[in-house]
Design a protein around this motif. Structure first.
Motif, PDB file in Angstrom:
ATOM      1  N   LYS A 262       0.923  -1.203   0.000  1.00 40.40           N
ATOM      2  CA  LYS A 262      -0.036   0.071   0.043  1.00 40.40           C
ATOM      3  C   LYS A 262       0.900   1.425   0.068  1.00 40.40           C
ATOM      4  N   GLY A 263       1.902   1.123   0.849  1.00 40.14           N
ATOM      5  CA  GLY A 263       2.826   2.302   0.833  1.00 40.14           C
ATOM      6  C   GLY A 263       3.401   2.578  -0.570  1.00 40.14           C
ATOM      7  N   VAL A 264       3.911   1.518  -1.103  1.00 45.71           N
ATOM      8  CA  VAL A 264       4.637   2.013  -2.448  1.00 45.71           C
ATOM      9  C   VAL A 264       3.525   2.252  -3.610  1.00 45.71           C
ATOM     10  N   LEU A 265       2.245   1.687  -3.513  1.00 47.46           N
ATOM     11  CA  LEU A 265       1.348   1.983  -4.446  1.00 47.46           C
ATOM     12  C   LEU A 265       0.642   3.434  -4.205  1.00 47.46           C
ATOM     13  N   GLY A 266       0.962   4.002  -2.856  1.00 42.37           N
ATOM     14  CA  GLY A 266       0.423   5.371  -2.649  1.00 42.37           C
ATOM     15  C   GLY A 266       1.570   6.271  -3.065  1.00 42.37           C
ATOM     16  N   GLY A 267       1.798   7.254  -1.794  1.00 40.44           N
ATOM     17  CA  GLY A 267       2.732   8.410  -2.044  1.00 40.44           C
ATOM     18  C   GLY A 267       4.240   8.025  -2.496  1.00 40.44           C
ATOM     19  N   GLY A 268       4.472   6.580  -1.885  1.00 41.26           N
ATOM     20  CA  GLY A 268       5.768   6.198  -2.282  1.00 41.26           C
ATOM     21  C   GLY A 268       6.025   5.872  -3.784  1.00 41.26           C
ATOM     22  N   TRP A 269       5.084   5.568  -4.521  1.00 41.66           N
ATOM     23  CA  TRP A 269       4.802   5.219  -6.047  1.00 41.66           C
ATOM     24  C   TRP A 269       5.234   6.504  -6.661  1.00 41.66           C
ATOM     25  N   SER A 270       4.383   7.447  -6.144  1.00 45.31           N
ATOM     26  CA  SER A 270       4.682   8.692  -7.017  1.00 45.31           C
ATOM     27  C   SER A 270       6.262   9.422  -6.853  1.00 45.31           C
ATOM     28  N   LEU A 271       6.783   9.087  -5.588  1.00 42.19           N
ATOM     29  CA  LEU A 271       8.029   9.609  -5.309  1.00 42.19           C
ATOM     30  C   LEU A 271       8.883   8.770  -6.248  1.00 42.19           C
ATOM     31  N   LEU A 272       8.660   7.527  -6.394  1.00 46.50           N
ATOM     32  CA  LEU A 272       9.546   6.670  -7.128  1.00 46.50           C
ATOM     33  C   LEU A 272       9.440   6.790  -8.538  1.00 46.50           C
ATOM     34  N   VAL A 273       8.326   6.948  -9.201  1.00 43.59           N
ATOM     35  CA  VAL A 273       8.275   6.901 -10.547  1.00 43.59           C
ATOM     36  C   VAL A 273       8.530   8.684 -11.020  1.00 43.59           C
ATOM     37  N   GLY A 274       8.003   9.562 -10.107  1.00 43.44           N
ATOM     38  CA  GLY A 274       8.220  10.738 -10.546  1.00 43.44           C
ATOM     39  C   GLY A 274       9.558  11.489 -10.435  1.00 43.44           C
ATOM     40  N   TRP A 275      10.338  10.965  -9.369  1.00 44.09           N
ATOM     41  CA  TRP A 275      11.516  11.542  -9.229  1.00 44.09           C
ATOM     42  C   TRP A 275      12.770  10.781  -9.058  1.00 44.09           C
ATOM     43  N   ILE A 276      12.530   9.521  -8.506  1.00 40.25           N
ATOM     44  CA  ILE A 276      13.817   8.801  -8.389  1.00 40.25           C
ATOM     45  C   ILE A 276      14.063   8.056  -9.512  1.00 40.25           C
ATOM     46  N   LEU A 277      13.261   7.503 -10.435  1.00 41.49           N
ATOM     47  CA  LEU A 277      13.376   6.779 -11.686  1.00 41.49           C
ATOM     48  C   LEU A 277      14.234   7.863 -12.728  1.00 41.49           C
ATOM     49  N   PRO A 278      13.490   9.036 -13.030  1.00 44.72           N
ATOM     50  CA  PRO A 278      14.225   9.827 -13.888  1.00 44.72           C
ATOM     51  C   PRO A 278      15.691  10.400 -13.433  1.00 44.72           C
ATOM     52  N   THR A 279      15.913  10.154 -12.217  1.00 47.60           N
ATOM     53  CA  THR A 279      17.078  10.567 -11.523  1.00 47.60           C
ATOM     54  C   THR A 279      18.053   9.532 -11.862  1.00 47.60           C
ATOM     55  N   ALA A 280      17.612   8.484 -11.718  1.00 51.24           N
ATOM     56  CA  ALA A 280      18.554   7.021 -12.188  1.00 51.24           C
ATOM     57  C   ALA A 280      18.868   7.021 -13.504  1.00 51.24           C
ATOM     58  N   ILE A 281      17.811   7.405 -14.266  1.00 50.18           N
ATOM     59  CA  ILE A 281      18.103   7.320 -16.042  1.00 50.18           C
ATOM     60  C   ILE A 281      18.976   8.553 -16.166  1.00 50.18           C
ATOM     61  N   ASN A 282      19.077   9.663 -15.746  1.00 44.81           N
ATOM     62  CA  ASN A 282      20.163  11.023 -15.706  1.00 44.81           C
ATOM     63  C   ASN A 282      21.593  10.258 -15.342  1.00 44.81           C
ATOM     64  N   LEU A 283      21.304   9.508 -14.150  1.00 40.78           N
ATOM     65  CA  LEU A 283      22.801   9.238 -13.499  1.00 40.78           C
ATOM     66  C   LEU A 283      23.367   7.959 -14.447  1.00 40.78           C
TER      67      LEU A 283
END
Length: 344
Positions: free
Chosen positions: A6-27
């Motif tokens: 539930k935490g991953v699919l809630g606010g944590g999912w938005s953080l993961l996909v919205g900010w962490i994933l594109p950061t990993a792509i750039n790195l």
């Protein structure tokens, strides 16, 4: 496990996909394209000579930390692209005039094409009921095809979509396309109901249905993703240009990388603007479905008359954003009796 999901699919999912994933792509782009040119830097050399497992762990840690920082800085990051921060006054005014004119031109074109389609449809209908004089070979003249004279229905819909990305009021227009696309969803509640969703956002999201809140978070995640990519590419371009001065640098690779990333930045910006359509639809649903439970939670009786409702929300919004004034007692006529909360 259920709570974690539930935490991953809630606010944590938005953080993961919205900010962490594109950061990993750039790195990842940084490591692949600029890594060989930075080996003379002591810290960079230790990183690139580490084991594959250590590199993967370091990439994960750097992506998470940088993504968290970007998430914390999202307000100023958005405001720069919206035109609210770091914009000179003259440039702000000039670009705002440009977008007001563009909005007006789109509205005029859409109005003309709609009238032209109606006229063409009427002519085609009249031609079907009353045929004109026959042609020399004895056949009736063909009915005019409206598609040969005006935009098609699909083209009109796309034109209306572009117009819908602007605020309703001219004084709400901002100097950037992204700013206007976001401003139209921010003004929706006030324009329709005089409910200032920006002032009452916490109250509104607390009382709105869970599905409506989840839709808003999910829709904004797409915009966050492209914004993070855009800022990351900008930083990578600056690093690539600076890295050309390093002795071990490979200028063709670095300049090529900078060129490709520069070409992708406008694409990500346009994608962010287009992604606001779903965000605007989610906010619209949040306001439409959440204003009733919000009124009940605030001890107010939602009027049946829309004009009365607009007056009620105007007073509530004003009282929430400014100090109390004696005129606020006019809100008493909308208050529910104790223990009541049903609309009149």
């Amino acid at each position: 496990m259920g709570d974690i999901a539930k935490g991953v699919l809630g606010g944590g999912w938005s953080l993961l996909v919205g900010w962490i994933l594109p950061t990993a792509i750039n790195l990842g782009i940084l490591a692949i394209t600029m890594g060989p040119s930075l080996r003379q830097v002591p810290v960079a050399n230790q990183i690139f000579t580490a084991s594959p497992g250590a590199k993967a762990l370091l990439l994960l840690i750097a992506s998470v930390l940088t993504g968290l920082i970007l998430n914390a800085l999202q307000v100023p990051l958005y405001r720069v692209l919206e035109g609210y921060l770091l914009w000179p006054a003259r440039l702000y005014a000039r670009r705002s005039r440009h977008h007001r004119k563009r909005r007006s031109d789109l509205a005029d074109v859409l109005t003309r094409t709609r009238r032209a389609r109606r006229s063409a449809a009427e002519r085609m209908q009249s031609a079907g009921t009353a045929q004109g004089p026959p042609t020399p070979d004895g056949e009736a003249p063909p009915a005019p095809d409206p598609r040969n004279e005006v935009l098609t229905a699909t083209q009109q819909a796309l034109l209306g979509e572009r117009l819908a990305r602007y605020p309703v009021q001219d004084d709400q227009v901002t100097p950037t396309r992204l700013g206007n696309a976001i401003r139209r969803l921010e003004e929706y509640g006030y324009d329709r109901y005089r409910l200032d969703s920006q002032v009452l956002w916490n109250e509104l999201t607390a009382m709105a249905p869970e599905q409506a809140r989840r839709q808003v978070d999910t829709a904004r995640t797409s915009v966050d993703f492209f914004i993070a990519l855009l800022y990351g590419h900008t930083v990578l371009v600056a690093m690539a240009l600076c890295a050309t001065s390093v002795d071990s640098a490979d200028p063709p690779v670095l300049l090529g990388t900078a060129g490709v990333l520069c070409a992708l930045c406008p694409l990500w910006y346009r994608a962010a603007v287009a992604a606001t359509d779903e965000w605007a639809a989610a906010v619209r649903a949040l306001v439409n479905l959440g204003r009733h439970p919000l009124a009940q939670a605030m001890g107010l009786d939602l009027p049946q008359d829309i004009a009365e409702e607009r007056e009620m929300w105007r007073m509530v919004s004003r009282m929430s954003r400014s100090r109390f004034h004696d005129r606020a007692v006019a809100l008493n006529r909308f208050r529910s009796p104790p223990g009541m909360g049903e609309p009149r």
